[in-house]
Design a protein around this motif. Structure first.
Motif, PDB file in Angstrom:
ATOM      1  N   ALA A  94       0.830  -1.213   0.000  1.00  0.00           N
ATOM      2  CA  ALA A  94       0.000   0.000   0.000  1.00  0.00           C
ATOM      3  C   ALA A  94       0.861   1.258   0.000  1.00  0.00           C
ATOM      4  CB  ALA A  94      -0.918  -0.021   1.221  1.00  0.00           C
ATOM      5  N   LEU A  95       1.931   1.269   0.819  1.00  0.00           N
ATOM      6  CA  LEU A  95       2.779   2.462   0.898  1.00  0.00           C
ATOM      7  C   LEU A  95       3.561   2.681  -0.389  1.00  0.00           C
ATOM      8  CD1 LEU A  95       4.105   2.179   4.565  1.00  0.00           C
ATOM      9  CD2 LEU A  95       2.466   3.828   3.664  1.00  0.00           C
ATOM     10  N   GLN A  96       4.032   1.606  -1.026  1.00  0.00           N
ATOM     11  CA  GLN A  96       4.759   1.773  -2.293  1.00  0.00           C
ATOM     12  C   GLN A  96       3.851   2.333  -3.372  1.00  0.00           C
ATOM     13  OE1 GLN A  96       6.701  -1.964  -3.180  1.00  0.00           O
ATOM     14  NE2 GLN A  96       7.991  -1.851  -1.351  1.00  0.00           N
ATOM     15  N   ILE A 230      -5.938   3.522  -4.137  1.00  0.00           N
ATOM     16  CA  ILE A 230      -4.477   3.389  -4.246  1.00  0.00           C
ATOM     17  C   ILE A 230      -4.076   3.294  -5.716  1.00  0.00           C
ATOM     18  CG2 ILE A 230      -2.470   1.982  -3.622  1.00  0.00           C
ATOM     19  CD1 ILE A 230      -4.003   1.040  -1.171  1.00  0.00           C
ATOM     20  N   ASN A 231      -4.869   2.587  -6.516  1.00  0.00           N
ATOM     21  CA  ASN A 231      -4.607   2.530  -7.958  1.00  0.00           C
ATOM     22  C   ASN A 231      -4.606   3.928  -8.569  1.00  0.00           C
ATOM     23  OD1 ASN A 231      -4.232  -0.185  -8.283  1.00  0.00           O
ATOM     24  ND2 ASN A 231      -6.340  -0.619  -8.872  1.00  0.00           N
ATOM     25  N   ILE A 232      -5.587   4.721  -8.159  1.00  0.00           N
ATOM     26  CA  ILE A 232      -5.683   6.085  -8.711  1.00  0.00           C
ATOM     27  C   ILE A 232      -4.508   6.935  -8.231  1.00  0.00           C
ATOM     28  CG2 ILE A 232      -7.074   8.185  -8.715  1.00  0.00           C
ATOM     29  CD1 ILE A 232      -9.547   6.401  -8.479  1.00  0.00           C
ATOM     30  N   LEU A 233      -4.165   6.849  -6.927  1.00  0.00           N
ATOM     31  CA  LEU A 233      -3.055   7.639  -6.397  1.00  0.00           C
ATOM     32  C   LEU A 233      -1.713   7.237  -7.001  1.00  0.00           C
ATOM     33  CD1 LEU A 233      -3.971   7.912  -2.608  1.00  0.00           C
ATOM     34  CD2 LEU A 233      -3.911   9.759  -4.283  1.00  0.00           C
ATOM     35  N   ARG A 246     -10.457  12.036  -3.277  1.00  0.00           N
ATOM     36  CA  ARG A 246     -10.175  12.880  -2.097  1.00  0.00           C
ATOM     37  C   ARG A 246      -8.784  12.494  -1.591  1.00  0.00           C
ATOM     38  NH1 ARG A 246     -15.409  12.648   1.685  1.00  0.00           N
ATOM     39  NH2 ARG A 246     -14.251  14.351   2.712  1.00  0.00           N
ATOM     40  N   VAL A 247      -7.783  13.083  -2.212  1.00  0.00           N
ATOM     41  CA  VAL A 247      -6.395  12.653  -2.049  1.00  0.00           C
ATOM     42  C   VAL A 247      -5.946  12.689  -0.598  1.00  0.00           C
ATOM     43  CG1 VAL A 247      -4.007  13.182  -2.636  1.00  0.00           C
ATOM     44  CG2 VAL A 247      -5.783  13.284  -4.402  1.00  0.00           C
ATOM     45  N   GLY A 248      -6.134  13.822   0.083  1.00  0.00           N
ATOM     46  CA  GLY A 248      -5.664  13.961   1.452  1.00  0.00           C
ATOM     47  C   GLY A 248      -6.284  12.940   2.391  1.00  0.00           C
ATOM     48  N   LEU A 249      -7.593  12.755   2.280  1.00  0.00           N
ATOM     49  CA  LEU A 249      -8.286  11.808   3.160  1.00  0.00           C
ATOM     50  C   LEU A 249      -7.789  10.386   2.926  1.00  0.00           C
ATOM     51  CD1 LEU A 249     -10.512  11.321   5.249  1.00  0.00           C
ATOM     52  CD2 LEU A 249     -12.128  11.059   3.343  1.00  0.00           C
ATOM     53  N   VAL A 250      -7.630   9.998   1.663  1.00  0.00           N
ATOM     54  CA  VAL A 250      -7.172   8.643   1.341  1.00  0.00           C
ATOM     55  C   VAL A 250      -5.750   8.433   1.830  1.00  0.00           C
ATOM     56  CG1 VAL A 250      -6.658   7.030  -0.530  1.00  0.00           C
ATOM     57  CG2 VAL A 250      -8.708   8.455  -0.639  1.00  0.00           C
ATOM     58  N   GLN A 251      -4.895   9.424   1.620  1.00  0.00           N
ATOM     59  CA  GLN A 251      -3.498   9.296   2.057  1.00  0.00           C
ATOM     60  C   GLN A 251      -3.407   9.058   3.552  1.00  0.00           C
ATOM     61  OE1 GLN A 251      -1.874  12.976   0.610  1.00  0.00           O
ATOM     62  NE2 GLN A 251      -1.145  12.080  -1.311  1.00  0.00           N
ATOM     63  N   TRP A 252      -4.132   9.843   4.335  1.00  0.00           N
ATOM     64  CA  TRP A 252      -4.035   9.693   5.786  1.00  0.00           C
ATOM     65  C   TRP A 252      -4.705   8.418   6.270  1.00  0.00           C
ATOM     66  CZ3 TRP A 252      -0.426  11.511   8.433  1.00  0.00           C
ATOM     67  CH2 TRP A 252       0.157  12.724   8.099  1.00  0.00           C
ATOM     68  N   ALA A 253      -5.753   7.984   5.590  1.00  0.00           N
ATOM     69  CA  ALA A 253      -6.377   6.714   5.972  1.00  0.00           C
ATOM     70  C   ALA A 253      -5.396   5.558   5.781  1.00  0.00           C
ATOM     71  CB  ALA A 253      -7.637   6.487   5.129  1.00  0.00           C
ATOM     72  N   ILE A 254      -4.665   5.570   4.669  1.00  0.00           N
ATOM     73  CA  ILE A 254      -3.681   4.507   4.417  1.00  0.00           C
ATOM     74  C   ILE A 254      -2.516   4.606   5.397  1.00  0.00           C
ATOM     75  CG2 ILE A 254      -2.031   3.606   2.726  1.00  0.00           C
ATOM     76  CD1 ILE A 254      -3.993   4.577   0.553  1.00  0.00           C
ATOM     77  N   LEU A 255      -2.044   5.820   5.641  1.00  0.00           N
ATOM     78  CA  LEU A 255      -0.925   5.988   6.574  1.00  0.00           C
ATOM     79  C   LEU A 255      -1.290   5.526   7.981  1.00  0.00           C
ATOM     80  CD1 LEU A 255       0.469   9.454   5.440  1.00  0.00           C
ATOM     81  CD2 LEU A 255       1.617   7.243   5.266  1.00  0.00           C
TER      82      LEU A 255
END
Length: 351
Positions: A94-96, A230-233, A246-255
């Protein structure tokens, strides 16, 4: 919507068959792993003991001591190895994808070092058991909050700033661990700290297994639910925003999900490196870069891998070998080969 397609030359032509095959291999590996050790058992005996919990046998063909060895000694650590490998691998994948960087693993966001310092501090203060787990988990979660604070300026967070903040926090807690080791009693606490930091599941029981389940289970489900995002990001932030993500929300949810997994694993088992870095590359070589397949495949490969590593750790010598040593000895040369293959195939952008 733009879809992520597999362009890697080494990917299999029937990726849909990979996951069922790996799950079957994992089941066989679990049964076989229960049989090995100083107390000899056979696969039929292990299968009979496990099935007996659901359909009690009229005339058991095994001794009571064999049932104790299977259910109380070997099964908890084997299931722990499976969960640890699954959690570390799915976090790395997920992080990669999130950072679009093949060199990222859960340690990059500072959680591993934070949890490592928490556990070190607990041992230094003479705190063990649930107290050690709680302190290590607390420092791990606290480290990701510190990274978020350092990386957020005027309400905005860039991935580059986040990585740099993670490096800063990791360096700080690594230095703190060194200080704690310097102050530790060289005859009792220092060996305990050193052994714990190298990673081990030798003393894992069902309580530890429950803690690992709580750390890995919900977070892994959340990561899998975000597989399309994650595919989109992985296409880049600008294109992701253009596609309505919603880039910011998705990023922090994964982190946060990967932070919970890493903190829970380090708190219960110490630091086990290289799994989250190497295994996603193996999964990507099998099924391509689409995270709908990559996440579960990487998780199962990670489970099988760490299970085999644990088998080596408890049987190769008379003394237990820490898991972190074996994962590093295997991970470094394998990752070197993978890097050369990536470079030969046109680099990470080729995904």
């Amino acid at each position: 919507m733009t879809s992520v397609t597999d362009t890697r030359p080494g990917a299999l032509r029937a990726p849909g068959l990979v996951l069922p095959g790996l799950l079957a291999l994992l089941a066989v590996a679990i049964l076989w792993s229960v049989t090995i050790g100083r107390y000899d058992l056979t696969v039929p005996q292990v299968a009979g003991i496990l099935v007996d919990n659901i359909f009690p046998a009229d005339t058991p063909t095994w001794e009571p001591i064999q049932e104790v060895v299977v259910e109380q000694v070997r099964l908890p650590r084997i299931l722990a190895a499976v969960l640890l490998g699954f959690g570390l691998a799915i976090s790395g994948a997920a992080l990669q994808g999130l950072f679009r960087n093949p060199l990222v693993d859960p340690g990059i966001i500072g959680v591993t070092s934070g949890s490592g310092f928490g556990g070190t501090l607990a041992i230094l203060l003479g705190i063990g058991g649930a107290g050690l787990v709680g302190i290590a988990f607390g420092f791990g979660v606290g480290s990701i909050l510190l990274v978020k604070f350092l990386a957020t300026v005027r309400g905005r967070t860039s991935m580059l700033t986040l990585v740099l903040a993670g490096v800063i926090v990791s360096a700080f807690f690594s230095a703190a661990i060194s200080i704690a080791k310097l102050l530790a009693d060289p005859f009792q606490k220092l060996p305990a700290i050193t052994y714990w930091l190298m990673g081990s599941i030798a003393s894992t029981d069902y309580a530890d297994l429950g803690m690992i389940c709580l750390a890995v289970g919900p977070a892994a489900v959340l990561i899998y639910l975000l597989r399309f995002q994650i595919n989109i990001l992985s296409l880049g932030e600008e294109r992701a925003r253009a596609l309505g993500s919603r880039v910011g929300l998705v990023q922090w949810a994964i982190l946060l999900a990967t932070a919970l997994i890493s903190a829970g694993i380090v708190a219960t088992s110490g630091i086990i490196g290289w799994v989250g870095l190497v295994i996603p590359h193996v999964g990507r070589a099998l099924v391509g870069a689409d995270h709908r397949r990559l996440l579960p495949v990487s998780g199962v490969i990670g489970a099988i891998y760490l299970l085999m590593v644990d088998n080596i750790a408890r049987t190769a010598t008379t003394a237990e070998i820490p898991l972190g040593i074996i994962t590093a000895l295997i991970g470094v040369p394998v990752f070197a080969v993978i890097l050369r293959r990536i470079h030969g195939n046109g680099g990470w952008a080729g995904d």
